[in-house]
Design a protein around this motif. Structure first.
Motif, PDB file in Angstrom:
ATOM      1  N   LEU A 138     -25.954  13.332 -52.353  1.00  0.00           N
ATOM      2  CA  LEU A 138     -25.056  12.994 -53.486  1.00  0.00           C
ATOM      3  C   LEU A 138     -25.841  12.383 -54.550  1.00  0.00           C
ATOM      4  O   LEU A 138     -25.494  12.879 -55.790  1.00  0.00           O
ATOM      5  N   GLY A 139     -27.392  11.923 -53.953  1.00  0.00           N
ATOM      6  CA  GLY A 139     -28.360  11.514 -55.647  1.00  0.00           C
ATOM      7  C   GLY A 139     -28.435  12.136 -56.155  1.00  0.00           C
ATOM      8  O   GLY A 139     -28.589  12.298 -57.350  1.00  0.00           O
ATOM      9  N   VAL A 140     -28.838  13.333 -55.369  1.00  0.00           N
ATOM     10  CA  VAL A 140     -29.046  14.567 -56.236  1.00  0.00           C
ATOM     11  C   VAL A 140     -28.208  15.301 -57.310  1.00  0.00           C
ATOM     12  O   VAL A 140     -28.291  15.737 -58.789  1.00  0.00           O
ATOM     13  N   LEU A 141     -26.594  15.279 -56.443  1.00  0.00           N
ATOM     14  CA  LEU A 141     -25.717  15.671 -56.988  1.00  0.00           C
ATOM     15  C   LEU A 141     -25.676  14.604 -58.347  1.00  0.00           C
ATOM     16  O   LEU A 141     -25.156  15.646 -59.852  1.00  0.00           O
ATOM     17  N   MET A 142     -25.988  13.685 -58.192  1.00  0.00           N
ATOM     18  CA  MET A 142     -25.695  12.390 -59.876  1.00  0.00           C
ATOM     19  C   MET A 142     -27.231  12.565 -61.078  1.00  0.00           C
ATOM     20  O   MET A 142     -26.444  13.258 -62.147  1.00  0.00           O
ATOM     21  N   GLY A 143     -28.076  12.945 -60.650  1.00  0.00           N
ATOM     22  CA  GLY A 143     -29.140  13.192 -60.805  1.00  0.00           C
ATOM     23  C   GLY A 143     -28.293  14.917 -61.927  1.00  0.00           C
ATOM     24  O   GLY A 143     -29.399  15.257 -62.985  1.00  0.00           O
ATOM     25  N   GLY A 144     -28.230  15.622 -61.137  1.00  0.00           N
ATOM     26  CA  GLY A 144     -28.164  16.898 -61.654  1.00  0.00           C
ATOM     27  C   GLY A 144     -27.297  16.945 -62.962  1.00  0.00           C
ATOM     28  O   GLY A 144     -27.709  17.846 -64.061  1.00  0.00           O
ATOM     29  N   LEU A 145     -26.130  15.835 -62.872  1.00  0.00           N
ATOM     30  CA  LEU A 145     -25.848  16.165 -64.602  1.00  0.00           C
ATOM     31  C   LEU A 145     -26.313  15.626 -65.901  1.00  0.00           C
ATOM     32  O   LEU A 145     -26.264  16.642 -66.209  1.00  0.00           O
ATOM     33  N   GLY A 146     -27.506  15.061 -65.471  1.00  0.00           N
ATOM     34  CA  GLY A 146     -28.296  14.854 -66.309  1.00  0.00           C
ATOM     35  C   GLY A 146     -29.244  15.711 -66.487  1.00  0.00           C
ATOM     36  O   GLY A 146     -29.564  16.179 -67.766  1.00  0.00           O
ATOM     37  N   ILE A 147     -29.912  16.844 -65.669  1.00  0.00           N
ATOM     38  CA  ILE A 147     -30.484  18.067 -66.444  1.00  0.00           C
ATOM     39  C   ILE A 147     -29.216  18.912 -66.597  1.00  0.00           C
ATOM     40  O   ILE A 147     -30.281  19.397 -67.623  1.00  0.00           O
ATOM     41  N   LEU A 148     -28.415  18.893 -65.935  1.00  0.00           N
ATOM     42  CA  LEU A 148     -27.320  19.882 -66.549  1.00  0.00           C
ATOM     43  C   LEU A 148     -27.645  19.527 -68.191  1.00  0.00           C
ATOM     44  O   LEU A 148     -27.631  20.037 -69.356  1.00  0.00           O
ATOM     45  N   ALA A 149     -27.317  18.034 -68.976  1.00  0.00           N
ATOM     46  CA  ALA A 149     -26.768  17.397 -70.247  1.00  0.00           C
ATOM     47  C   ALA A 149     -27.980  17.793 -70.447  1.00  0.00           C
ATOM     48  O   ALA A 149     -27.448  17.979 -71.902  1.00  0.00           O
ATOM     49  N   ILE A 150     -29.336  17.385 -70.307  1.00  0.00           N
ATOM     50  CA  ILE A 150     -30.389  17.837 -71.419  1.00  0.00           C
ATOM     51  C   ILE A 150     -30.271  19.010 -71.944  1.00  0.00           C
ATOM     52  O   ILE A 150     -31.038  19.629 -72.555  1.00  0.00           O
ATOM     53  N   THR A 151     -30.322  20.461 -70.668  1.00  0.00           N
ATOM     54  CA  THR A 151     -30.605  21.145 -70.862  1.00  0.00           C
ATOM     55  C   THR A 151     -29.994  22.242 -71.897  1.00  0.00           C
ATOM     56  O   THR A 151     -29.751  23.151 -72.779  1.00  0.00           O
ATOM     57  N   VAL A 177     -32.502   7.608 -54.352  1.00  0.00           N
ATOM     58  CA  VAL A 177     -32.910   9.096 -54.684  1.00  0.00           C
ATOM     59  C   VAL A 177     -32.911   9.584 -56.770  1.00  0.00           C
ATOM     60  O   VAL A 177     -33.754   9.827 -56.130  1.00  0.00           O
ATOM     61  N   THR A 178     -31.673   9.123 -56.998  1.00  0.00           N
ATOM     62  CA  THR A 178     -31.628  10.063 -58.346  1.00  0.00           C
ATOM     63  C   THR A 178     -32.540   9.465 -59.532  1.00  0.00           C
ATOM     64  O   THR A 178     -32.918   9.423 -59.998  1.00  0.00           O
ATOM     65  N   GLN A 179     -32.692   7.679 -58.991  1.00  0.00           N
ATOM     66  CA  GLN A 179     -33.726   7.117 -59.729  1.00  0.00           C
ATOM     67  C   GLN A 179     -35.213   7.581 -59.503  1.00  0.00           C
ATOM     68  O   GLN A 179     -35.953   7.451 -60.128  1.00  0.00           O
ATOM     69  N   ALA A 180     -35.156   7.963 -59.086  1.00  0.00           N
ATOM     70  CA  ALA A 180     -36.706   8.596 -58.294  1.00  0.00           C
ATOM     71  C   ALA A 180     -37.079  10.135 -58.864  1.00  0.00           C
ATOM     72  O   ALA A 180     -38.545  10.991 -59.074  1.00  0.00           O
ATOM     73  N   ILE A 181     -35.789  10.251 -58.964  1.00  0.00           N
ATOM     74  CA  ILE A 181     -36.015  11.956 -59.219  1.00  0.00           C
ATOM     75  C   ILE A 181     -35.562  12.445 -61.083  1.00  0.00           C
ATOM     76  O   ILE A 181     -35.661  13.879 -60.803  1.00  0.00           O
ATOM     77  N   SER A 182     -35.260  11.238 -61.254  1.00  0.00           N
ATOM     78  CA  SER A 182     -34.259  12.178 -63.073  1.00  0.00           C
ATOM     79  C   SER A 182     -35.718  11.278 -63.616  1.00  0.00           C
ATOM     80  O   SER A 182     -35.275  10.843 -64.726  1.00  0.00           O
ATOM     81  N   ASN A 183     -36.631  12.378 -63.994  1.00  0.00           N
ATOM     82  CA  ASN A 183     -37.557  12.019 -64.916  1.00  0.00           C
ATOM     83  C   ASN A 183     -38.451  12.942 -65.219  1.00  0.00           C
ATOM     84  O   ASN A 183     -39.158  12.759 -66.227  1.00  0.00           O
ATOM     85  N   PHE A 184     -37.182  14.427 -65.816  1.00  0.00           N
ATOM     86  CA  PHE A 184     -37.168  15.129 -66.021  1.00  0.00           C
ATOM     87  C   PHE A 184     -36.982  14.936 -68.045  1.00  0.00           C
ATOM     88  O   PHE A 184     -37.464  16.022 -68.152  1.00  0.00           O
ATOM     89  N   LEU A 186     -35.058  19.630 -53.175  1.00  0.00           N
ATOM     90  CA  LEU A 186     -35.267  20.431 -51.934  1.00  0.00           C
ATOM     91  C   LEU A 186     -36.204  19.139 -51.518  1.00  0.00           C
ATOM     92  O   LEU A 186     -36.470  19.431 -50.209  1.00  0.00           O
ATOM     93  N   PHE A 187     -37.448  19.440 -52.305  1.00  0.00           N
ATOM     94  CA  PHE A 187     -38.727  18.660 -51.179  1.00  0.00           C
ATOM     95  C   PHE A 187     -38.260  16.981 -50.771  1.00  0.00           C
ATOM     96  O   PHE A 187     -38.647  16.590 -49.790  1.00  0.00           O
ATOM     97  N   PHE A 188     -37.797  16.495 -52.085  1.00  0.00           N
ATOM     98  CA  PHE A 188     -37.277  15.400 -51.391  1.00  0.00           C
ATOM     99  C   PHE A 188     -36.167  15.147 -50.169  1.00  0.00           C
ATOM    100  O   PHE A 188     -35.846  14.326 -49.256  1.00  0.00           O
ATOM    101  N   ILE A 189     -34.793  16.431 -50.530  1.00  0.00           N
ATOM    102  CA  ILE A 189     -34.364  15.990 -48.954  1.00  0.00           C
ATOM    103  C   ILE A 189     -34.633  16.229 -47.692  1.00  0.00           C
ATOM    104  O   ILE A 189     -34.753  14.979 -46.678  1.00  0.00           O
ATOM    105  N   MET A 190     -35.580  17.907 -48.197  1.00  0.00           N
ATOM    106  CA  MET A 190     -36.216  17.061 -46.728  1.00  0.00           C
ATOM    107  C   MET A 190     -37.209  16.653 -46.306  1.00  0.00           C
ATOM    108  O   MET A 190     -37.289  16.013 -44.880  1.00  0.00           O
TER     109      MET A 190
END
Lengths: 527, 367
Positions: free
Chosen positions: B47-60, B193-200, B229-233
């Protein structure tokens, strides 16, 4: 490019005329006269103290007084006697009275290719110093300059620095002409270019920029030309001087220009799309741009079987990494993190250290220093003494130091590994760079353990990643990655599989060989 | 020659995202998530990854809309000069503070596991020095460094994670939805998780340097997915090995995983040293991205190219921020607070920008 590079490029604008030879400057406006005595005075007043100044009076066609001057050390005396003076004395006056004597002499009497006319003292001096003979004839206000230059040179020998088991045995010598001939001999194609330039206000050293016209990136050649034109120096005593001026980062410990004594290596590099710079008086050819992987490859790699060569290349890389990190890793483990190695090893390592008065860092540093002193001494000593030196080295450093309890036996083993590791690198200048950096790593590791070691390695890596050689990233093909080039990096794939030229050089045509269209097409021509 | 070398390829962009995402938080993240949601951690992290995905989508998407401008550039364009610059400064400050806190986090781990007797300021100094000593260089150097280190981060991580599979106890993972975990809890665990990975966000500074900025969406998403994937793994394997109860007592579960791995042949008795070195690389690449964003961002704001000066000016600021927390617990408190606030900047803010740009039909200069 880094800001340093830009700055140095910008400050070179006010280069017009450097203080050249003051004599030549003054002589610029002195012109020759029809009187040979006057002309001779100009030269004798300048050169009378020189032991090799030669002045020979004779009569052209047996009647007109003339004089020949040259510098004995630079010219071929036999040529002067046989081809010039004898011809001029023996021939008769021109039957056609209208033709001028100089034209007659140059076009009909002398069967000599390199003849020129000189009008003023400056040009006369320059040609004299370049190994030409000057002939003054009474009544003519010009001098004839005849190129009779000859040079002492050694024969072509096997290069001392890059020995191969299998491969050609010829190496460059000091003479530029011979070196170019060695290249032409291997590259009998019209695309091979050799641009000549003169660098050094005093030494007037000739250098040649060699490249293959249809392969090399023209921007690269232009960049090389510009960097060489920017050189402001009075002397070029070896190719190393040129290297210092054309490299990208002066303060880096890593070489950014490759040098080689082997013509086959230079030709191989030219065919990849690099540029080579030959310097008169130096048996080393410079090759630009240079990337890191080139420094642990040898020309022999391409002669042996690919599996074996690939293994050997990896061993060389491991040796290089060993020479950089092994001793500092040893320091880290023993002084900070003994838990990293299994207990058996630890017991062995620390039991040998009983009675050693220093901490590990100091012990390793002292030993590294001793190794470097030994190495330097062996290089500088005459070969006959070298053997004795190595015996002393082995006995003192190896045996006696351990027996005296000065160092632990394991430290000696580690030291030997890291030193031999650096000797396994084909390129001397990269090996020395790593050896110097090793000291920094040992100190960092001795002070801050694994963190210090990691930080030290990262500083070295970051520097290497930031380095460029003529715009080419130094760590190509690892980063930026290039799959095609990886085939000839720390591995060497079969030559049949690596048909392309390296992409990072952006050559004009990437494919080395065009595939044959069809086999019948070739035979049609014969019919 | 070859001036065009200052070009970022799509693969390099993806790699930059991966190595920026994998950073300090990787060591402790399984603990954080499990503490909140128990066995639902894997689900929650997806779920966290999906939330962060919104951020990367917006930036790209923003990058595609404004192919010639960096974050600072389109901030000004969309919000106007004053407001845009204000937000740019807020973002730059956020990343500087985040860098300070994460550097401290890193130093705590180093002191706790490697150098118990060395003052903490030394580890902090070294890490900031590493970043500051190269962030003034070109964009291409920035991506080359990311590209080069990635294998040295990923391969050791796999060496730790894959052999750990044999220690898995499957019932640790069940029930997948956790015991009595409300949807709200699930999201708040995912938020960690989102907090950890949304630093892109640093890629917003790179997209204008791409040869074809239109390709940034695909490579951005690829990078994000692989990194996630590395985080989830990591979270799943750590949970499966330790179980939710034991995990609560482990501050750095990933490190413990490393200690459990045995290499045949007894060369090194503790493989976790390799993991730690790989982790130091990972931390460096992450913090390097933050610092690079700061250097480039400020340089663009004040329209200067004195990257060296800017880079050295940031050094003391980050150093002081890193020294502020008293102990590791305070560090964790700050990390969570700062990154939680950061979500507004890294995810919600780009989305708002994008929506605004679409509504006002603004586009960057066409190629």
């Amino acid at each position: 490019m880094s800001p340093i590079f830009k700055k140095s490029a910008g400050s070179k604008e006010n280069k017009s005329s450097l203080p050249n030879s003051s004599i030549i400057q003054k002589a610029q406006s002195v012109y020759f006269t029809p009187s040979i005595e006057y002309n001779l005075d100009l030269f004798t007043s300048l050169l009378q103290k020189d032991a090799d100044f030669l002045l020979k009076r004779f009569k052209v066609f047996g009647e007109i007084p003339a004089v020949l001057i040259c510098l004995k050390s630079l010219v071929d005396m036999e040529k002067i006697e046989r081809d010039i003076i004898k011809q001029l004395q023996d021939k008769q006056h021109p039957k056609n009275g209208h033709i001028s004597i100089t034209t007659y002499v140059m076009e009909e009497v002398l069967y000599y290719t390199a003849v020129g006319k000189v009008k003023n003292l400056a040009a006369g001096l320059e040609s004299l110093l370049a190994g030409k003979a000057l002939i003054f004839i009474e009544g003519i206000e010009q001098a004839m300059a005849l190129d009779v230059y000859t040079q002492e040179k050694r024969s072509i020998e096997q290069p001392e620095t890059e020995r191969v088991v299998r491969g050609p045995r010829d190496g460059f010598i000091e003479s530029l002409q011979t070196n170019v001939a060695l290249l032409r001999y291997r590259l009998p194609v019209p695309e091979f270019r050799m641009e000549q330039k003169e660098v050094g206000t005093r030494t007037k050293t000739k250098i040649a920029i060699c490249y293959l016209d249809d392969i090399v990136n023209p921007e690269l050649v232009e960049e090389v030309r510009q960097r060489i034109d920017k050189i402001e120096i009075d002397r070029i005593l070896d190719a190393g001087y040129i290297e210092h001026y054309i490299q990208d980062d002066i303060n880096s410990p890593f070489p950014q220009v490759q040098n080689s004594e082997r013509p086959d290596k230079v030709v191989g590099n030219l065919l990849e799309g690099r540029v080579s710079i030959l310097v008169d008086g130096s048996p080393f050819a410079l090759i630009v741009p240079a990337i890191f992987v080139q420094f642990y490859q040898t020309s022999e790699d391409y002669n042996e079987r690919w599996i074996i060569t690939s293994t050997i290349r990896m061993i060389r890389l491991v040796a290089l990494v060993f020479s950089l990190t092994f001793s500092s890793f040893y320091v880290t483990v023993l002084s900070f993190h003994p838990e990293l190695i299994p207990a058996n090893f630890l017991v062995a390592a620390s039991s040998g250290r009983q009675g050693v008065p220093f901490p590990v860092v100091i012990e390793v540093l002292i030993m590294e220093l001793a190794m470097e002193i030994l190495r330097e001494a062996t290089v500088r000593m005459p070969q006959q003494v070298g053997g004795a030196l190595s015996i002393v080295g082995v006995l003192v450093v190896g045996q006696a130091a351990v027996q005296a309890g000065f160092v632990s036996p394991i430290t000696v083993v580690i030291m030997a590994l890291s030193t031999i590791g650096s000797f396994a690198t084909p390129s001397y200048n990269v090996a020395t760079a790593f050896r110097v950096l090793r000291f920094v790593l040992i100190i960092l590791a001795g002070m801050f353990g694994l963190l210090g070691l990691a930080v030290g390695i990262m500083l070295v890596l970051n520097h290497m990643l930031a380095l460029r050689s003529f715009g080419v990233p130094y760590m190509t093909p690892f980063s930026p990655g290039n799959y095609q080039e990886l085939k000839d990096s720390f591995l060497r794939f079969p030559i049949q599989w690596t048909k392309g030229r390296p992409d990072h050089l952006q050559p004009q045509n990437v494919k080395r060989v065009k595939r044959r269209q069809d086999k019948t097409g070739g035979s049609n021509d014969e019919i | 020659m070859m001036k065009s070398s200052d070009v970022v390829t799509p693969v390099q962009l993806a790699v930059t995202i991966i190595s920026t995402m994998i950073g300090v938080s990787l060591l402790g993240i399984p603990n954080f998530v499990t503490e909140k949601v128990g066995t639902a951690a894997p689900l929650s992290s997806v779920l966290g990854v999906l939330m962060g995905g919104l951020g990367i989508l917006a930036i790209t998407l923003l990058g595609r809309r404004f192919p010639k401008q960096t974050l600072i550039g389109y901030n000004q364009k969309i919000l106007g000069k004053k407001l845009g610059n204000f937000f740019s400064i807020v973002i730059i400050l956020f990343f500087l503070i985040l860098m300070g806190v994460e550097t401290r986090h890193f130093a705590e781990v180093i002191v706790g596991s490697l150098l118990p007797d060395t003052p903490i300021s030394i580890s902090i100094f070294f890490m900031i020095f590493l970043c500051a000593s190269i962030s003034f260089l070109s964009v291409s150097t920035f991506v080359y460094i990311h590209f080069f280190y990635l294998p040295f981060i990923i391969i050791p991580l796999l060496i730790i994670l894959l052999p750990s599979i044999k220690n898995i106890t499957f019932y640790h993972l069940f029930p997948i939805t956790g015991h009595d975990v409300s949807i709200g809890m699930l999201f708040s665990g995912g938020m960690n998780v989102t907090q950890a990975i949304s630093n892109f966000m640093v890629i917003a500074m790179l997209i204008p340097f791409m040869k074809n900025p239109k390709k940034c969406i695909k490579s951005g998403i690829w990078g994000y997915v692989i990194g996630s994937l590395f985080f989830i793994m990591t979270i799943t394997i750590a949970l499966a090995v330790f179980g939710p109860e034991e995990m609560k007592h482990l501050l750095w579960p990933t490190l413990i995983l490393g200690q459990m791995v045995q290499i045949p042949g007894d060369v090194l008795s503790r493989v976790d040293a390799i993991l730690l070195i790989a982790w130091i690389f990972a931390v460096f690449t992450t913090l390097f991205s933050y610092y690079f964003l700061y250097v480039r961002g400020v340089a663009e704001l004040v329209r200067s190219s004195k990257y060296r000066l800017i880079s050295s000016l940031g050094f003391p600021f980050v150093f002081i921020v890193a020294l502020l927390p008293k102990d590791i617990y305070e560090v964790y408190y700050y990390v969570l607070e700062v990154t939680l606030g950061g979500l507004i900047l890294t995810i919600i803010y780009p989305m708002c920008l994008l929506i605004l740009a679409i509504i006002r039909k603004q586009r960057g200069i066409a190629e």
